[in-house]
Design an enzyme around this catalytic site. Sequence first.
Site, PDB file in Angstrom:
ATOM      1  N   CYS A  52      -0.368   0.873   6.303  1.00  0.00           N
ATOM      2  CA  CYS A  52      -0.629  -0.064   7.402  1.00  0.00           C
ATOM      3  C   CYS A  52      -1.636  -1.119   6.961  1.00  0.00           C
ATOM      4  O   CYS A  52      -2.486  -0.855   6.115  1.00  0.00           O
ATOM      5  CB  CYS A  52      -1.221   0.662   8.618  1.00  0.00           C
ATOM      6  SG  CYS A  52      -0.113   1.796   9.447  1.00  0.00           S
ATOM      7  N   ASP A  53      -1.528  -2.285   7.571  1.00  0.00           N
ATOM      8  CA  ASP A  53      -2.563  -3.288   7.378  1.00  0.00           C
ATOM      9  C   ASP A  53      -2.562  -4.223   8.578  1.00  0.00           C
ATOM     10  O   ASP A  53      -1.504  -4.529   9.135  1.00  0.00           O
ATOM     11  CB  ASP A  53      -2.358  -4.089   6.094  1.00  0.00           C
ATOM     12  CG  ASP A  53      -3.665  -4.732   5.640  1.00  0.00           C
ATOM     13  OD1 ASP A  53      -4.396  -4.091   4.865  1.00  0.00           O
ATOM     14  OD2 ASP A  53      -3.968  -5.850   6.088  1.00  0.00           O
ATOM     15  N   SER A  54      -3.755  -4.655   8.971  1.00  0.00           N
ATOM     16  CA  SER A  54      -3.898  -5.501  10.156  1.00  0.00           C
ATOM     17  C   SER A  54      -4.565  -6.829   9.818  1.00  0.00           C
ATOM     18  O   SER A  54      -5.484  -6.881   8.994  1.00  0.00           O
ATOM     19  CB  SER A  54      -4.747  -4.790  11.226  1.00  0.00           C
ATOM     20  OG  SER A  54      -4.169  -3.574  11.622  1.00  0.00           O
TER      21      SER A  54
ATOM     22  N   LYS B 197       0.827  -1.211   0.000  1.00  0.00           N
ATOM     23  CA  LYS B 197       0.000   0.000   0.000  1.00  0.00           C
ATOM     24  C   LYS B 197       0.860   1.260   0.000  1.00  0.00           C
ATOM     25  O   LYS B 197       0.597   2.218  -0.745  1.00  0.00           O
ATOM     26  CB  LYS B 197      -0.931  -0.011   1.210  1.00  0.00           C
ATOM     27  CG  LYS B 197      -2.002  -1.083   1.139  1.00  0.00           C
ATOM     28  CD  LYS B 197      -2.882  -1.086   2.379  1.00  0.00           C
ATOM     29  CE  LYS B 197      -3.987  -2.138   2.265  1.00  0.00           C
ATOM     30  NZ  LYS B 197      -4.889  -2.146   3.432  1.00  0.00           N
TER      31      LYS B 197
ATOM     32  N   GLY C  51       1.062  -4.471  10.189  1.00  0.00           N
ATOM     33  CA  GLY C  51       2.256  -4.085   9.453  1.00  0.00           C
ATOM     34  C   GLY C  51       2.282  -2.585   9.270  1.00  0.00           C
ATOM     35  O   GLY C  51       1.243  -1.956   9.039  1.00  0.00           O
TER      36      GLY C  51
END
Length: 203
Positions: free
Chosen positions: A73-75, A55, A110
Amino acid sequence: MTAARRLILASQSPARLGLLRQAGFAPQVIVSGVDEEAVTAPTPAELALALAEAKAAVVAALPEAADALVIGCDSVLDLDGEALGKPADAAEATARWKAMRGRAGTLQTGHCVYDTASGRHVAATASTVVRFGEPSDAEIAAYVATGEPLHVAGAFTLDGRSAPFVEGIEGDHGNVIGLSLPLLRRLLGELGVSVTELWAPAS
């Protein structure tokens, strides 16, 4: 000069934007459009990091991101080694909650920061253990009916209607909501940027 640096959030998450604003930042939002289903990794933590990097990289390459700091960010929720993102539908959200109740999972987020002025980027994953309570079938059904769990990783959030169903956490609270501010500070520091230089003027 650093004080004038723009901050771009490569995420459409209102929770992440809210965390940054509460911490004194005024980021611009540019959604990456990354196809999350196309990204794979061996573990949930690595998947969260790969998604965050993807991203951030897409947005950092845009002309409008020149001379900016881009945060991606990614969860995902790690439950028994399986990466659980946003549930596809109400049935999956219901099954997810029935599997999670009374147990603990690890929320992996992340983080990737690109400095488009220097071309450098840094990345890391933050992990927070989440202990779920034991909501009844009726409570789960009522929660799923609100639609909220369809929009969040792991089908739950600490800043919404599912908060009463979470018994506790071990680690950074903000990380579960979507962004670890302490980790962000460390990543910016690796790029030679202080968070205090990025604060928006006090109103």
